[in-house]
Design a protein around this motif. Structure first.
Motif, short mmCIF file in Angstrom:
data_model
loop_
_atom_site.label_atom_id
_atom_site.label_comp_id
_atom_site.label_asym_id
_atom_site.label_seq_id
_atom_site.Cartn_x
_atom_site.Cartn_y
_atom_site.Cartn_z
N MET A 127 0.83 -1.20 0.00
CA MET A 127 0.00 0.00 0.00
C MET A 127 0.86 1.26 0.00
O MET A 127 0.66 2.18 -0.77
N LEU A 128 1.88 1.29 0.90
CA LEU A 128 2.75 2.45 1.02
C LEU A 128 4.16 1.99 1.32
O LEU A 128 4.37 1.13 2.17
N ALA A 129 5.13 2.55 0.61
CA ALA A 129 6.53 2.22 0.86
C ALA A 129 7.38 3.47 0.75
O ALA A 129 7.31 4.19 -0.25
N LEU A 130 8.16 3.73 1.79
CA LEU A 130 9.15 4.80 1.78
C LEU A 130 10.52 4.12 1.77
O LEU A 130 10.80 3.27 2.63
N ASN A 131 11.35 4.49 0.81
CA ASN A 131 12.66 3.87 0.66
C ASN A 131 13.75 4.92 0.82
O ASN A 131 13.95 5.76 -0.06
N LEU A 167 9.90 2.74 5.37
CA LEU A 167 8.66 2.32 6.01
C LEU A 167 7.80 1.61 4.99
O LEU A 167 7.70 2.04 3.85
N THR A 168 7.18 0.50 5.41
CA THR A 168 6.22 -0.20 4.56
C THR A 168 4.95 -0.43 5.36
O THR A 168 5.00 -0.87 6.51
N ILE A 169 3.81 -0.11 4.75
CA ILE A 169 2.51 -0.35 5.37
C ILE A 169 1.68 -1.20 4.41
O ILE A 169 1.54 -0.86 3.23
N GLN A 170 1.15 -2.30 4.94
CA GLN A 170 0.38 -3.24 4.13
C GLN A 170 -1.10 -2.89 4.16
O GLN A 170 -1.59 -2.25 5.10
N PRO A 171 -1.87 -3.31 3.14
CA PRO A 171 -3.32 -3.13 3.18
C PRO A 171 -3.91 -3.76 4.44
O PRO A 171 -3.52 -4.86 4.85
N GLY A 172 -4.82 -3.05 5.08
CA GLY A 172 -5.46 -3.53 6.30
C GLY A 172 -4.68 -3.25 7.57
O GLY A 172 -5.17 -3.51 8.67
N GLU A 173 -3.48 -2.67 7.45
CA GLU A 173 -2.64 -2.43 8.62
C GLU A 173 -2.88 -1.02 9.17
O GLU A 173 -3.08 -0.07 8.42
N TYR A 174 -2.84 -0.90 10.48
CA TYR A 174 -3.00 0.38 11.17
C TYR A 174 -1.72 0.63 11.97
O TYR A 174 -1.42 -0.10 12.92
N VAL A 175 -0.97 1.65 11.59
CA VAL A 175 0.36 1.90 12.14
C VAL A 175 0.37 3.25 12.84
O VAL A 175 -0.23 4.22 12.35
N ALA A 176 1.04 3.31 13.99
CA ALA A 176 1.23 4.58 14.69
C ALA A 176 2.69 4.99 14.64
O ALA A 176 3.59 4.15 14.79
N ILE A 177 2.93 6.27 14.43
CA ILE A 177 4.27 6.85 14.50
C ILE A 177 4.29 7.86 15.62
O ILE A 177 3.51 8.83 15.62
N SER A 213 -13.05 -1.36 6.72
CA SER A 213 -13.10 -0.97 5.32
C SER A 213 -13.13 -2.20 4.41
O SER A 213 -12.27 -3.08 4.52
N PRO A 214 -14.12 -2.31 3.53
CA PRO A 214 -14.17 -3.45 2.62
C PRO A 214 -13.04 -3.47 1.61
O PRO A 214 -12.75 -4.50 1.01
N ALA A 215 -12.39 -2.33 1.41
CA ALA A 215 -11.31 -2.25 0.44
C ALA A 215 -9.93 -2.47 1.07
O ALA A 215 -8.92 -2.21 0.45
N ALA A 216 -9.91 -2.94 2.32
CA ALA A 216 -8.64 -3.19 3.03
C ALA A 216 -7.79 -1.93 3.08
O ALA A 216 -6.64 -1.90 2.65
N ALA A 217 -8.37 -0.85 3.58
CA ALA A 217 -7.63 0.40 3.71
C ALA A 217 -6.54 0.26 4.76
O ALA A 217 -6.61 -0.59 5.66
#
Length: 236
Positions: free
Chosen positions: A1-5, A25-35, A190-194
């Motif tokens: 879903m999101l990747a910072l390299n 940083l990598t965030i996968q669909p359906g994942e909820y991450v805190a910074i 979210s049905p779209a795996a946000a």
């Protein structure tokens, strides 16, 4: 879903100040991450890069298969409008519009007709517990209710990525707990795996996430707040 390299960002001219250094940083669909991070470490800068509002000086930000640095301003704006939702500490609810008009805005901006946008906004308000407040003006709402409006507006167009920047900073402890639970619940429902990204200075708020990262001048590292009691995820 999101990747910072290896993302780097600096500000200033002849003697630039490096705010972010080699952030990955990598965030996968359906994942909820805190910074988490203290003021001044670059949390807002990081969000601006992820949203395509700013460009990195080095490295790549890739969202939903697209490198944001390769997009022009119009392309980045369309991507943000279609695929991202934002919740801020200051709500940013438009005071002259009713609750339902505020929530309908993302749908209208994405090309929905007025009836379709109104129907979607009514349904989303019911999902966040604001059924019956549709025609209220923001000045008639409590802080917690306004933040629920902001969450409904951020999610009504079914974005792939929800970005929340200190969303409970202006709320009392009990209301903040309700909002944090709601944010996680809506991302996970979210049905779209946000995916969701919560930026906060509060270890307690961060415990609602699937994983927590700490942002410092040295970069991003996993964080385990031993002193904080995790917030129960089930509704009270």
């Amino acid at each position: 879903m999101l990747a910072l390299n290896s993302v780097t960002k600096a500000f200033g001219g002849a003697h630039p100040h490096v705010v972010l250094r080699a952030i990955s940083l990598t965030i996968q669909p359906g994942e909820y991450v805190a910074i988490m991070g203290e003021s001044g470490v670059g949390k807002s800068t990081l969000l601006n890069l992820i949203a395509g509002l700013d460009r990195p000086d080095g490295g790549r930000v890739v969202f939903d298969g697209q490198e944001l640095g390769a997009l022009n301003d119009d392309q980045a704006t369309r991507l943000r409008r279609r695929a991202m939702g934002f919740v801020f500490q200051a709500f940013h609810v438009l005071p002259h519009l009713s609750v339902v008009q505020n929530v309908a805005l993302p749908l209208l901006l994405n090309g929905a007709g007025r009836r379709e946008a109104q129907a979607g906004a009514h349904a989303m308000l019911a999902e966040v517990g604001l059924a019956g407040r549709d025609e209220s003006l923001p000045r008639e709402l409590s802080g917690g209710e306004m933040q629920r409006v902001a969450i409904a507006r951020a999610l009504v167009h079914k974005p792939k990525l929800l970005l929340a920047d200190e969303p409970t900073g202006n709320l009392d402890a009990d209301t903040a707990l309700q909002v944090l639970r709601l944010l996680r619940e809506r991302v996970k429902a979210s049905p779209a795996a946000a995916a969701g990204l919560l930026v906060t200075h509060s270890a307690l708020a961060a415990t609602t996430a699937d994983r927590i990262l700490l942002l410092t001048a040295e970069g991003l590292t996993p964080y385990h707040p031993a002193a904080a009691t995790p917030i129960p995820q089930a509704e009270a």
